[in-house]
Design an enzyme around this catalytic site. Structure first.
Site, PDB file in Angstrom:
ATOM      1  N   HIS C 140     -19.486  18.431   2.207  1.00 23.54           N
ATOM      2  CA  HIS C 140     -20.941  18.313   2.250  1.00 23.54           C
ATOM      3  C   HIS C 140     -21.479  19.041   1.012  1.00 23.54           C
ATOM      4  O   HIS C 140     -20.891  20.022   0.570  1.00 23.54           O
ATOM      5  CB  HIS C 140     -21.418  18.998   3.532  1.00 23.54           C
ATOM      6  CG  HIS C 140     -22.872  18.827   3.848  1.00 23.54           C
ATOM      7  ND1 HIS C 140     -23.857  19.559   3.220  1.00 23.54           N
ATOM      8  CD2 HIS C 140     -23.513  18.033   4.738  1.00 23.54           C
ATOM      9  CE1 HIS C 140     -25.041  19.210   3.719  1.00 23.54           C
ATOM     10  NE2 HIS C 140     -24.859  18.285   4.643  1.00 23.54           N
ATOM     11  N   GLN C 220     -19.464  21.182  11.556  1.00 25.29           N
ATOM     12  CA  GLN C 220     -19.224  20.023  12.416  1.00 25.29           C
ATOM     13  C   GLN C 220     -18.105  20.292  13.420  1.00 25.29           C
ATOM     14  O   GLN C 220     -17.801  19.425  14.239  1.00 25.29           O
ATOM     15  CB  GLN C 220     -18.882  18.786  11.571  1.00 25.29           C
ATOM     16  CG  GLN C 220     -20.002  18.314  10.666  1.00 25.29           C
ATOM     17  CD  GLN C 220     -21.176  17.678  11.414  1.00 25.29           C
ATOM     18  OE1 GLN C 220     -21.066  17.334  12.585  1.00 25.29           O
ATOM     19  NE2 GLN C 220     -22.309  17.539  10.740  1.00 25.29           N
ATOM     20  N   CYS C 383     -25.355  13.596   2.440  1.00 26.51           N
ATOM     21  CA  CYS C 383     -25.081  14.816   1.656  1.00 26.51           C
ATOM     22  C   CYS C 383     -23.610  14.948   1.296  1.00 26.51           C
ATOM     23  O   CYS C 383     -23.087  16.063   1.196  1.00 26.51           O
ATOM     24  CB  CYS C 383     -25.542  16.067   2.393  1.00 26.51           C
ATOM     25  SG  CYS C 383     -27.286  16.068   2.749  1.00 26.51           S
TER      26      CYS C 383
HETATM   27  C1  PLP Z   1     -20.222  19.580   7.162  1.00 24.55           C
HETATM   28  C2  PLP Z   1     -21.561  20.181   6.923  1.00 24.55           C
HETATM   29  N1  PLP Z   1     -21.675  21.256   6.148  1.00 24.55           N
HETATM   30  C3  PLP Z   1     -22.859  21.843   5.905  1.00 24.55           C
HETATM   31  C4  PLP Z   1     -24.020  21.345   6.430  1.00 24.55           C
HETATM   32  C5  PLP Z   1     -25.298  22.047   6.106  1.00 24.55           C
HETATM   33  O1  PLP Z   1     -25.895  22.571   7.247  1.00 24.55           O
HETATM   34  P1  PLP Z   1     -27.401  23.076   7.166  1.00 24.55           P
HETATM   35  O2  PLP Z   1     -28.203  21.985   6.557  1.00 24.55           O
HETATM   36  O3  PLP Z   1     -27.773  23.358   8.562  1.00 24.55           O
HETATM   37  O4  PLP Z   1     -27.395  24.298   6.315  1.00 24.55           O
HETATM   38  C6  PLP Z   1     -23.961  20.213   7.247  1.00 24.55           C
HETATM   39  C7  PLP Z   1     -25.155  19.584   7.842  1.00 24.55           C
HETATM   40  O5  PLP Z   1     -26.100  19.204   7.225  1.00 24.55           O
HETATM   41  C8  PLP Z   1     -22.706  19.619   7.496  1.00 24.55           C
HETATM   42  O6  PLP Z   1     -22.606  18.533   8.263  1.00 24.55           O
END
Ligand code: PLP
Ligand code: PLP
Lengths: 154, 428, 428, 154
Positions: C140, C220, C383
């Site tokens: 991500h 996740q 993302c």
């Molecule tokens: C695998 C993963 N990492 C990081 C994130 C980032 O999380 P957040 O946007 O809550 O900081 C997400 C979700 O958006 C995610 O699915």
């Protein structure tokens, strides 16, 4: 929701048979635009002939809305004066950002009126404007004064 | 024609009815007298309900989905941004949501050190050896430590304005403190300890003349008086939702548009990018560039409702009401032998944080006696340790008032202080 | 004696009853089918009520007051920390509350560049030219861009593991990628696009051998399967409240105690200091050192309630339920001509994010048709743009399931995809 | 709340007439402790005579609880063996962290039992432990093995 209201025949036609697609030379201005959330991209060139938009050529990949909108764009602006093109841009922007509350003028927007349905879906507004943002940026690159840009697109 | 300044009518009883927590009792049945709004304020029913309605109806990730919930969530989020922006007289695109004001100050300070390796457009944010950052001795740690750290990262030098004995900013050396070397002037609009309200004008003007950026800590002003950030002229400002009837977990960084546009990102990740490859990324325009990851959505909705609530009551009325409470407190506490007010002793250019010390009783012990009477105040240095040192005290007791406090509560405070004196056998 | 693996009983109907939003309709009366929990999950009544009870009863600034409300607030906040820690098998002192997972990754990345000017104890966090940071192509943006930026700030080099055609991590070059030069190995536990679950063991072992730190993106995994971070052995891990039935605006950074103790601060300001003078500051021990400013108090209380809720249902049961949904989805979508699953096509070592593309229809358009049927999915690159590029697609449609989804909803998804094909005149 | 339960006579007596106050030489270990929220500070020295705590001297400023607690500390540990002192430390810590649920043993804690009331106020626990944390840190500095520290204070 009525899917047909968004995906009007006109839009699907432009999507399946886009007008003016392909990148052509020569050109005076070029722009690459991307929709950061979905990765849709569009590269667009504009050729001016004095005060006239002589050609708009483009390539890219994206959803039906973004591709059809670029196709409609070429119909609307090629052969027009820069000022006319800018006022189309303003009218199109107003329509798709209007949340379905703007009554489009068919004389100005022609096939573009089909995007009235898209205006009800704010998440798709960026798709509909992708080509137009590229057109605007390419015009600026081609030397068109920023002050003449007309309606703000963003 | 003579303008008759209206003593704005704020119906305290009606206001109190909106705040569920104010009906509770503490310490074996004492009605709660909450005089700690300077630390965090309470949330009215309207804020709780706005947040709950959002969560039960539209909750989803903003700016990320094409379904109806995502549309509604994005609208709710951006609508909150619009209202917050209007509340402080700026454009929505100039409002960045952070988790609190502290993050806002850090954001600017880190963006400035990031500028070293960012593109040319970020040049004006660069700091290094020989450059100076100017703060004041009355800053909350949130507007001091991040600048110390920026200096540590970059080799810049920290300088500061002093404070006068009566708790005012000492601007006498402004021309030698703010010079061509100055990159940032960071100062508080209203002291969270002294109550002192600083006039940003001379600092903003001088900073502008030498090309320094100004960062206004508006944590204690935006909740308590009408504030138009555009008119004040600061380049950046920060404030926190939880101090203005909104939820915790949401704060605001205001930045002038052209500055935000040129400023490098701070937190990076999802939603703030333009394109990403494994090799490199480019970034979205502001305010998105500064809002990485899934944001505090329901909290911004709550903050929007808080702003609506305050707007409906009128910030003029809030300020006027607090002025009455401050006058009452200064006079009631001032009458007590052995009590010393830390900060201005009149309500002019002064907010409703009233700090004091009681001869012969440590603030912690004063606070404990007040607590036993149901009166919640704050004791300690209130995250302004250098200021306390400057005032010659290790700690103080702070009562801080808000729109839901009454003159009756001020009187209870004064009575409580007398009770503390009696209990510890000091005073007469 | 043979162990009979119980198909854990999760009563979907009962679970759904706890989620007010699931009773709503969208797009002219269609019942909401929410398949976007990978982006953000919904909050059960129990979470909303815990948060509200806190706000209406104990709301105040934590760790900062001596009155009863402050005591209660501090207890509530720290009690939430204890439960969150227990939920992932670590100590409370190893849990830092952040605004989201993104902040958690940034925290570690910035602490590492801050180590350059911090004391000797921070030596092991220093990175510079010649050092390498290793990530994967399936990250991500939240676990990629902060590392790119760390490299930009420090001159370190970013390297990465590739992904196989069937969406698994390609570890074949592990010994040439993770070397003595490696300072950090950051990787996801479970891909938010592919659903792929990575086994941390080989990466953690190899990193340990060369003295590199490991950062696990557990965004996740923690919401969807039993996770014991201590057993997994990563040095740091991050996850977000809003993806595990909790409020937005709160996330978690886990760090091994000895590492947090040596690590320089990131955000600075109130509540994270030990002493402050104008000249310099020293910092509190962890976790406070990493929690500057007034925190997201009610949100942590909500997260604590979410953890209680999940614990009561049992993470084993949640995982088992999601496995059934995943199997159903893989099979129902797999049967449709012209649909291609992006990621593993069986439910082994695989979570409940199911991404796919439909020949001849752009994901955005598929999503729009699904939306018109009341089905909320996510479209785009989620993302994870480099991963999409690797898989040879610009974007995808992602359905992501959680404990409140039913097999019936999976079937509706498949029917919706067929409807999209019909509408756009593709497929047979 | 009953103020008298917290501020027992014993505590107020120690506060007004602290025992062992002042910084003395020679010493084997020293520690400076501060309560970051309220700014209370305490500097404490310990002198060992073999296995025995020969002297504890301190200075500082703070609330009645922190000052009285330091005073009680000197009564409890000076003249005792290090092991005895550590077990007092453990018992005192257990008491004040016990949220009012720990029954103090007067034989072990003597005047320290008066802090049972403080234990009900978590915000004051740090005050009550300030001197004890300093004592523990000073012992370590004086060469007492960390493993012998007894109950964790933090
Ligand atoms: C695998 C993963 N990492 C990081 C994130 C980032 O999380 P957040 O946007 O809550 O900081 C997400 C979700 O958006 C995610 O699915
Ligand atoms: C003047 C001032 N500045 C900054 C802050 C920091 O605000 P927050 O803790 O919400 O980030 C506060 C409140 O704590 C404050 O009173």
């Amino acid at each position: 929701m009525n899917l047909d209201a968004m995906y009007q025949e006109i839009i699907l036609d432009h999507y399946k048979n886009p007008h003016g697609r392909g990148l052509r030379e020569p050109f005076d201005g070029e722009s690459y635009q991307v929709n950061p959330t979905c990765g849709d991209e569009l590269q667009l060139r504009v050729r001016l002939d004095g005060e006239q938009v002589a050609d708009v050529s483009y390539t890219g990949q994206g959803c039906s809305i973004s591709q059809a909108s670029a196709s409609v764009l070429t119909d609307l602006v090629v052969g027009r004066s820069v000022d006319e093109a800018l006022s189309k841009l303003a009218a199109f922007t107003e329509l798709v950002k209007g949340r379905g509350k703007v009554e489009p003028d068919e004389d100005v927007l022609e096939d573009g009126v089909a995007f009235a349905g898209v205006a009800k879906y704010p998440a798709r507004v960026k798709c509909a404007l992708l080509g137009w943002m590229a057109f605007k940026a390419a015009l600026v690159q081609a030397g068109v004064d920023k002050a003449r840009e007309g309606a703000e697109i963003s | 024609m003579t303008a008759t300044p209206l003593r704005a009518a704020l119906d305290v009883a009606a206001v109190r009815g909106d705040f569920p927590i104010l009906t509770r009792t503490v310490r074996d049945g004492k009605p709660l007298i909450y005089l700690d709004s300077g630390a965090t304020s309470q949330r009215p029913r309207q804020v709780l309900e706005a947040e709950r309605a959002y969560v039960e109806r539209s909750n989803s990730a903003v700016h990320r989905g094409a379904h109806q919930l995502a549309e509604e969530a994005t609208d709710a989020y951006e609508h909150a941004r619009e209202r917050v922006a209007a509340f402080v007289g700026v454009q929505p695109g100039e409002v960045v949501f952070t988790k609190n004001a502290t993050e806002g100050v850090n954001l600017v300070a880190y963006a400035m050190s990031n500028a070293a390796t960012a593109g040319k457009e970020a040049e004006r944010f660069r700091v290094g050896e020989g450059d100076e950052i100017v703060v004041t001795e009355m800053e909350h740690h949130a507007n001091l430590v991040p600048w110390q750290q920026l200096c540590q990262r970059t080799g810049a030098t920290l300088r500061w304005f002093g404070v006068t004995d009566d708790g005012r900013l000492d601007l006498s050396d402004i021309d030698t403190l703010i010079t061509e070397r100055t990159k940032v002037v960071a100062f508080t609009h209203q002291s969270n300890v002294l109550g002192t309200v600083n006039d940003p004008a001379p600092l903003v003007e001088r900073a502008r003349r030498v090309g320094a950026l100004t960062v206004l800590d508006a944590c204690q002003s935006v909740p308590h008086q009408p504030v138009n950030l555009r008119e004040l002229g600061a380049d950046f400002a920060v404030f926190s939702g939880h101090k203005m009837l909104g939820p915790s977990g949401v704060g605001v960084l205001y930045g002038r548009r052209e500055l935000l546009e040129a400023m490098p990102p701070f937190l990076t990740g999802g939603s703030m990018i333009e394109t990403v490859t494994m090799e490199r990324s480019t970034f979205a325009p502001p305010p998105q560039r500064f809002e990485a990851g899934v944001p505090m959505t329901s909290q911004t909705v709550g903050l929007g409702a808080a702003v609506d609530y305050l707007t409906k009551i009128g910030m003029g009325a809030v300020a006027e009401h607090e002025k009455q409470l401050t006058e009452a407190a200064l006079s009631a506490l001032g009458e007590i032998d052995g009590v010393r007010i830390v900060g201005p002793t009149t309500a002019d250019s002064r907010g409703a944080a009233v700090s004091f010390v009681v001869d012969g009783i440590h603030p912690h012990d004063v606070g404990q006696v007040l607590d036993s009477l149901g009166i919640a105040v704050r004791v300690g240095h209130h995250c302004a340790w250098p200021l306390h040192r400057r005032m010659g005290i290790p700690a103080s007791v702070r009562a801080s008032f808000y729109l839901y406090n009454s003159v009756h509560e001020v009187e209870a405070l004064a009575a409580g202080v007398r009770e503390a004196q009696r209990f510890f056998g000091v005073g007469k």
